[in-house]
Design a protein around this motif. Structure first.
Motif, mmCIF file in Angstrom:
data_model
loop_
_atom_site.group_PDB
_atom_site.id
_atom_site.type_symbol
_atom_site.label_atom_id
_atom_site.label_comp_id
_atom_site.label_asym_id
_atom_site.label_seq_id
_atom_site.Cartn_x
_atom_site.Cartn_y
_atom_site.Cartn_z
ATOM 1 N N HIS A 145 -16.609 -52.158 11.123
ATOM 2 C CA HIS A 145 -15.903 -52.895 10.060
ATOM 3 C C HIS A 145 -14.407 -53.055 10.325
ATOM 4 C CE1 HIS A 145 -19.454 -53.090 7.529
ATOM 5 N NE2 HIS A 145 -19.683 -51.820 7.846
ATOM 6 N N LYS A 146 -13.971 -52.645 11.523
ATOM 7 C CA LYS A 146 -12.565 -52.759 11.934
ATOM 8 C C LYS A 146 -11.618 -52.124 10.895
ATOM 9 C CE LYS A 146 -13.383 -56.760 14.756
ATOM 10 N NZ LYS A 146 -14.480 -57.601 14.524
ATOM 11 N N ILE A 147 -11.932 -50.897 10.530
ATOM 12 C CA ILE A 147 -11.133 -50.148 9.556
ATOM 13 C C ILE A 147 -10.147 -49.277 10.309
ATOM 14 C CG2 ILE A 147 -11.208 -48.409 7.733
ATOM 15 C CD1 ILE A 147 -14.016 -49.438 7.059
ATOM 16 N N ASP A 148 -8.880 -49.334 9.907
ATOM 17 C CA ASP A 148 -7.844 -48.516 10.529
ATOM 18 C C ASP A 148 -7.859 -47.105 9.954
ATOM 19 O OD1 ASP A 148 -6.912 -50.591 12.124
ATOM 20 O OD2 ASP A 148 -5.553 -51.305 10.558
ATOM 21 N N VAL A 149 -7.319 -46.201 10.726
ATOM 22 C CA VAL A 149 -7.171 -44.801 10.308
ATOM 23 C C VAL A 149 -6.168 -44.732 9.157
ATOM 24 C CG1 VAL A 149 -6.241 -42.580 11.072
ATOM 25 C CG2 VAL A 149 -7.753 -43.871 12.558
ATOM 26 N N VAL A 150 -6.439 -43.866 8.211
ATOM 27 C CA VAL A 150 -5.507 -43.594 7.126
ATOM 28 C C VAL A 150 -4.977 -42.186 7.363
ATOM 29 C CG1 VAL A 150 -5.222 -43.354 4.640
ATOM 30 C CG2 VAL A 150 -6.790 -45.068 5.549
ATOM 31 N N PRO A 151 -3.780 -42.079 7.978
ATOM 32 C CA PRO A 151 -3.281 -40.741 8.325
ATOM 33 C C PRO A 151 -2.962 -39.912 7.087
ATOM 34 C CG PRO A 151 -1.637 -42.419 8.823
ATOM 35 C CD PRO A 151 -2.869 -43.126 8.353
ATOM 36 N N SER A 152 -3.114 -38.623 7.253
ATOM 37 C CA SER A 152 -2.817 -37.687 6.180
ATOM 38 C C SER A 152 -1.320 -37.664 5.904
ATOM 39 C CB SER A 152 -3.286 -36.286 6.578
ATOM 40 O OG SER A 152 -2.890 -35.338 5.622
ATOM 41 N N GLN A 153 -0.952 -37.524 4.655
ATOM 42 C CA GLN A 153 0.451 -37.427 4.262
ATOM 43 C C GLN A 153 0.905 -35.964 4.151
ATOM 44 O OE1 GLN A 153 2.304 -40.268 4.024
ATOM 45 N NE2 GLN A 153 0.410 -41.237 4.702
ATOM 46 N N LEU A 154 -0.033 -35.052 4.354
ATOM 47 C CA LEU A 154 0.272 -33.630 4.263
ATOM 48 C C LEU A 154 0.777 -33.121 5.604
ATOM 49 C CD1 LEU A 154 -2.866 -32.461 2.296
ATOM 50 C CD2 LEU A 154 -0.592 -32.910 1.392
ATOM 51 N N PRO A 155 1.641 -32.094 5.579
ATOM 52 C CA PRO A 155 2.102 -31.530 6.852
ATOM 53 C C PRO A 155 0.951 -30.862 7.585
ATOM 54 C CG PRO A 155 2.835 -30.180 5.014
ATOM 55 C CD PRO A 155 2.198 -31.407 4.428
ATOM 56 N N GLN A 156 1.104 -30.769 8.890
ATOM 57 C CA GLN A 156 0.091 -30.123 9.723
ATOM 58 C C GLN A 156 -0.071 -28.682 9.275
ATOM 59 O OE1 GLN A 156 -2.152 -31.240 11.387
ATOM 60 N NE2 GLN A 156 -2.140 -30.793 13.543
ATOM 61 N N THR A 157 -1.299 -28.230 9.055
ATOM 62 C CA THR A 157 -1.539 -26.879 8.543
ATOM 63 C C THR A 157 -2.123 -25.930 9.572
ATOM 64 O OG1 THR A 157 -3.703 -27.557 7.756
ATOM 65 C CG2 THR A 157 -1.889 -27.718 6.182
ATOM 66 N N VAL A 158 -2.330 -26.395 10.779
ATOM 67 C CA VAL A 158 -2.905 -25.527 11.807
ATOM 68 C C VAL A 158 -1.801 -24.663 12.388
ATOM 69 C CG1 VAL A 158 -4.111 -25.463 14.012
ATOM 70 C CG2 VAL A 158 -4.635 -27.248 12.350
ATOM 71 N N PRO A 159 -1.945 -23.342 12.310
ATOM 72 C CA PRO A 159 -0.920 -22.484 12.892
ATOM 73 C C PRO A 159 -0.936 -22.603 14.412
ATOM 74 C CG PRO A 159 -2.780 -21.163 12.158
ATOM 75 C CD PRO A 159 -3.045 -22.593 11.735
#
Length: 113
Positions: A85-99
């Motif tokens: 469906h040619k849908i673009d990624v919707v990036p997360s607005q939250l900070p990276q949580t992986v230590p």
């Protein structure tokens, strides 16, 4: 005799019909239900990771309790859907949580001879 047996069976039917509800009220384990919930949860996690642009490996790290095969299936299904469906990624607005990964302890220096 026949009417009393028929009456007894008619009175017993609703009681036996509620066995599933009794099990739910007592919170008895239901392996089929738990497996279905684990699959649905894993697929939802995988598809959400793909939609937000996370790699499959990041998704595994962020969700260690989810079964990897279900996460992969959800990620792949969403990837196929997004491509079709040619849908673009919707990036997360939250900070990276992986230590950050812990550094391996340094090896002791060899004693000088």
């Amino acid at each position: 005799m026949r009417t009393s047996l028929a009456t007894f069976l008619l009175l017993l039917a609703p009681v036996l019909g509620g066995c599933d509800q009794i099990g739910a009220a007592l919170e008895l384990p239901n392996p089929k239900k738990e497996a279905a919930e684990a699959e649905a949860e894993g697929r939802a996690i995988g598809s959400a990771c793909r939609y937000s642009g996370r790699s499959l490996e990041d998704c595994y790290v962020l969700n260690p309790s989810a079964q990897k095969s279900f996460v992969f299936a959800g990620w792949k299904d969403m990837n196929d859907y997004m491509m079709e469906h040619k849908i673009d990624v919707v990036p997360s607005q939250l900070p990276q949580t992986v230590p950050p990964p812990k550094a391996a302890p340094a090896a002791p220096a060899a004693a000088a001879h």
